[in-house]
Write an enzyme that holds these catalytic residues in place. Structure first.
Site, PDB file in Angstrom:
ATOM      1  N   ASN A   9       7.684 111.077  -0.617  1.00  0.00           N
ATOM      2  CA  ASN A   9       7.464 110.646  -1.712  1.00  0.00           C
ATOM      3  C   ASN A   9       8.162 111.653  -3.352  1.00  0.00           C
ATOM      4  O   ASN A   9       7.617 112.427  -3.821  1.00  0.00           O
ATOM      5  CB  ASN A   9       6.465 109.488  -2.341  1.00  0.00           C
ATOM      6  CG  ASN A   9       5.861 109.450  -3.470  1.00  0.00           C
ATOM      7  OD1 ASN A   9       6.540 109.500  -4.112  1.00  0.00           O
ATOM      8  ND2 ASN A   9       4.683 109.294  -4.040  1.00  0.00           N
ATOM      9  N   TRP A  10       9.449 111.035  -3.210  1.00  0.00           N
ATOM     10  CA  TRP A  10       9.817 111.923  -4.519  1.00  0.00           C
ATOM     11  C   TRP A  10       9.218 111.790  -6.141  1.00  0.00           C
ATOM     12  O   TRP A  10       9.953 112.394  -6.511  1.00  0.00           O
ATOM     13  CB  TRP A  10      11.794 111.417  -4.533  1.00  0.00           C
ATOM     14  CG  TRP A  10      12.277 112.105  -3.331  1.00  0.00           C
ATOM     15  CD1 TRP A  10      11.614 112.780  -2.150  1.00  0.00           C
ATOM     16  CD2 TRP A  10      13.751 112.202  -2.978  1.00  0.00           C
ATOM     17  NE1 TRP A  10      12.189 112.613  -1.043  1.00  0.00           N
ATOM     18  CE2 TRP A  10      13.517 112.867  -2.031  1.00  0.00           C
ATOM     19  CE3 TRP A  10      14.651 111.590  -3.527  1.00  0.00           C
ATOM     20  CZ2 TRP A  10      15.026 112.515  -0.909  1.00  0.00           C
ATOM     21  CZ3 TRP A  10      16.136 111.441  -3.099  1.00  0.00           C
ATOM     22  CH2 TRP A  10      16.123 112.079  -1.482  1.00  0.00           C
ATOM     23  N   LYS A  11       8.540 110.812  -6.173  1.00  0.00           N
ATOM     24  CA  LYS A  11       8.441 110.208  -7.117  1.00  0.00           C
ATOM     25  C   LYS A  11       9.058 109.862  -8.148  1.00  0.00           C
ATOM     26  O   LYS A  11      10.458 109.565  -7.885  1.00  0.00           O
ATOM     27  CB  LYS A  11       7.304 111.039  -7.802  1.00  0.00           C
ATOM     28  CG  LYS A  11       6.086 111.145  -6.866  1.00  0.00           C
ATOM     29  CD  LYS A  11       4.542 112.032  -7.631  1.00  0.00           C
ATOM     30  CE  LYS A  11       3.670 112.337  -5.708  1.00  0.00           C
ATOM     31  NZ  LYS A  11       2.445 113.421  -6.434  1.00  0.00           N
ATOM     32  N   HIS A  96      -0.263 103.180  -4.352  1.00  0.00           N
ATOM     33  CA  HIS A  96      -0.531 104.752  -4.408  1.00  0.00           C
ATOM     34  C   HIS A  96      -1.375 104.992  -5.947  1.00  0.00           C
ATOM     35  O   HIS A  96      -1.708 104.397  -6.421  1.00  0.00           O
ATOM     36  CB  HIS A  96       0.716 105.463  -5.265  1.00  0.00           C
ATOM     37  CG  HIS A  96       0.865 106.932  -4.899  1.00  0.00           C
ATOM     38  ND1 HIS A  96       0.878 107.630  -5.873  1.00  0.00           N
ATOM     39  CD2 HIS A  96       1.589 107.692  -4.178  1.00  0.00           C
ATOM     40  CE1 HIS A  96       0.666 109.054  -5.649  1.00  0.00           C
ATOM     41  NE2 HIS A  96       1.571 109.026  -4.751  1.00  0.00           N
ATOM     42  N   GLU A  98      -1.405 107.215  -8.369  1.00  0.00           N
ATOM     43  CA  GLU A  98      -1.142 107.283  -9.911  1.00  0.00           C
ATOM     44  C   GLU A  98      -1.245 105.633  -9.844  1.00  0.00           C
ATOM     45  O   GLU A  98      -0.799 105.483 -11.677  1.00  0.00           O
ATOM     46  CB  GLU A  98       0.189 107.811  -9.039  1.00  0.00           C
ATOM     47  CG  GLU A  98      -0.191 109.614  -9.274  1.00  0.00           C
ATOM     48  CD  GLU A  98       1.126 110.097  -8.853  1.00  0.00           C
ATOM     49  OE1 GLU A  98       2.111 109.580  -8.209  1.00  0.00           O
ATOM     50  OE2 GLU A  98       0.618 110.739  -7.826  1.00  0.00           O
ATOM     51  N   GLU A 168      -4.535 108.951   1.220  1.00  0.00           N
ATOM     52  CA  GLU A 168      -4.801 109.741  -0.167  1.00  0.00           C
ATOM     53  C   GLU A 168      -6.249 109.940  -0.166  1.00  0.00           C
ATOM     54  O   GLU A 168      -5.856 109.568  -1.693  1.00  0.00           O
ATOM     55  CB  GLU A 168      -3.602 109.649  -0.764  1.00  0.00           C
ATOM     56  CG  GLU A 168      -1.926 109.672   0.610  1.00  0.00           C
ATOM     57  CD  GLU A 168      -0.991 109.740  -0.816  1.00  0.00           C
ATOM     58  OE1 GLU A 168      -0.310 110.840  -0.511  1.00  0.00           O
ATOM     59  OE2 GLU A 168      -1.098 109.157  -1.809  1.00  0.00           O
ATOM     60  N   GLY A 174      -1.214 116.109  -4.976  1.00  0.00           N
ATOM     61  CA  GLY A 174      -0.503 117.094  -6.519  1.00  0.00           C
ATOM     62  C   GLY A 174      -1.354 118.573  -6.742  1.00  0.00           C
ATOM     63  O   GLY A 174      -1.495 118.932  -7.698  1.00  0.00           O
ATOM     64  N   SER A 209      -1.219 117.140  -1.212  1.00  0.00           N
ATOM     65  CA  SER A 209      -0.912 118.414  -0.873  1.00  0.00           C
ATOM     66  C   SER A 209      -0.114 119.149   0.410  1.00  0.00           C
ATOM     67  O   SER A 209      -0.041 120.421   0.807  1.00  0.00           O
ATOM     68  CB  SER A 209      -2.162 119.247  -0.645  1.00  0.00           C
ATOM     69  OG  SER A 209      -1.917 119.291  -2.657  1.00  0.00           O
ATOM     70  N   GLY A 231       5.146 116.620  -3.603  1.00  0.00           N
ATOM     71  CA  GLY A 231       5.575 117.962  -3.452  1.00  0.00           C
ATOM     72  C   GLY A 231       7.209 118.700  -2.959  1.00  0.00           C
ATOM     73  O   GLY A 231       8.143 119.111  -2.918  1.00  0.00           O
TER      74      GLY A 231
HETATM   75  C1  PEP Z   1       2.030 111.695  -2.827  1.00  0.00           C
HETATM   76  O1  PEP Z   1       2.381 111.437  -3.922  1.00  0.00           O
HETATM   77  O2  PEP Z   1       2.009 110.414  -2.081  1.00  0.00           O
HETATM   78  C2  PEP Z   1       1.667 112.926  -2.268  1.00  0.00           C
HETATM   79  C3  PEP Z   1       0.879 113.687  -1.544  1.00  0.00           C
HETATM   80  O3  PEP Z   1       1.693 114.563  -3.181  1.00  0.00           O
HETATM   81  P1  PEP Z   1       1.604 115.943  -2.758  1.00  0.00           P
HETATM   82  O4  PEP Z   1       2.313 116.102  -1.029  1.00  0.00           O
HETATM   83  O5  PEP Z   1       2.606 116.697  -3.646  1.00  0.00           O
HETATM   84  O6  PEP Z   1      -0.085 116.167  -2.771  1.00  0.00           O
END
Ligand code: PEP
Length: 248
Positions: A9-11, A96, A98, A168, A174, A209, A231
């Site tokens: 997931n490049w966000k 998600h 976010e 998640e 993050g 993470s 990330g």
């Molecule tokens: C995500 O964006 O779904 C995610 C798990 O991010 P990260 O790996 O950066 O925690």
């Protein structure tokens, strides 16, 4: 047999140029190292067409980070499931954390997005997870149950088997604070109990993470079929290292 799946997931990161370079970096390494694992990247919508081209004939799949709950019409700024499919997407992330936190997406909106994506041929990646406050109040499983039930009530249990469910924990996204393999396994095993007859077919993945340093231990867990990676997916080598671990 559930095929391991690693999704990047490049966000809202990068530029058109860097997205194309990253896609090329992933595609050029993937076919050589990973045969049994499925890899998918989810760039920003505006770069989907360029990334699709950069992935070329590689086995790396394409997904969207979000999708409209509506099929078409006066929904300024939304992108429909058919539009995403036309650009080459096979997957769409829904719910998600976010989007739930920053844009107030409710479980019923998430369920509507899930239904629309599936109707239009995209496999939904349904994200569920508790906040730190939920976990500290011992509400983790109740929160997960509510988030899954909202979708099951809309689309029925059967529809979940061809989708992906990503656990998640919000506190792990993050932050660098990954859930322990036991914590992740406990929740994913619980999710499997919610999925009924076809639970064994549904791919359940962990996100929060995930890195090349911790992925192998997570993938050893019985109910973890892969990862949703934020990330670390912005670096082709790290993303590929995680894909390789999912295969073992
Ligand atoms: C995500 O964006 O779904 C995610 C798990 O991010 P990260 O790996 O950066 O925690």
């Amino acid at each position: 047999m559930r095929r391991p799946l690693v999704i990047g997931n490049w966000k809202m990161n990068g530029s058109r140029h860097s997205s194309v370079e990253l896609a090329k970096g992933v595609a050029s390494r993937f076919d050589a190292i990973a045969q049994e694992v499925e890899a998918v990247v989810c760039p920003p919508d505006v770069f989907l067409a360029d990334v699709a081209l950069a992935l070329g004939g590689s086995a790396v799949g394409l997904g969207a980070q979000n999708v409209s709950q509506f099929e078409s019409g006066a929904y300024t700024g939304d992108v429909s499931a058919s539009m995403l499919a036309e650009l080459g997407c096979s997957y769409a992330i829904v719910g998600h954390s976010e989007r739930r936190a920053c844009y107030g997406e409710t479980s019923s909106q998430v369920a509507a997005k899930f239904a629309t994506a599936q109707r239009k041929g995209l496999a939904p990646i349904l994200c569920v997870g508790e906040t730190l406050a939920d976990r500290e109040a011992n509400k983790t499983l109740a929160v997960i149950r509510e988030q899954i039930s909202a979708v099951v009530e809309t689309v029925g249990l059967g529809a979940l088997s061809s989708a992906i469910v990503a656990y998640e924990p919000v506190w792990a996204i993050g932050t660098g604070e990954v859930a322990s393999p036991d914590q992740a396994q406990e929740v994913l095993a619980f999710i499997r109990t919610l999925l009924g007859e076809k639970a064994d077919e549904t791919r359940l993945i962990y996100g929060g993470s995930v890195s090349a340093e911790n992925a192998a231990q997570l993938f050893e867990q019985e109910d973890i079929d892969g990862a949703l990676v934020g990330g670390a997916s912005l670096h082709a080598e790290q993303f590929m290292a995680i894909c390789q671990m999912a295969e073992m």
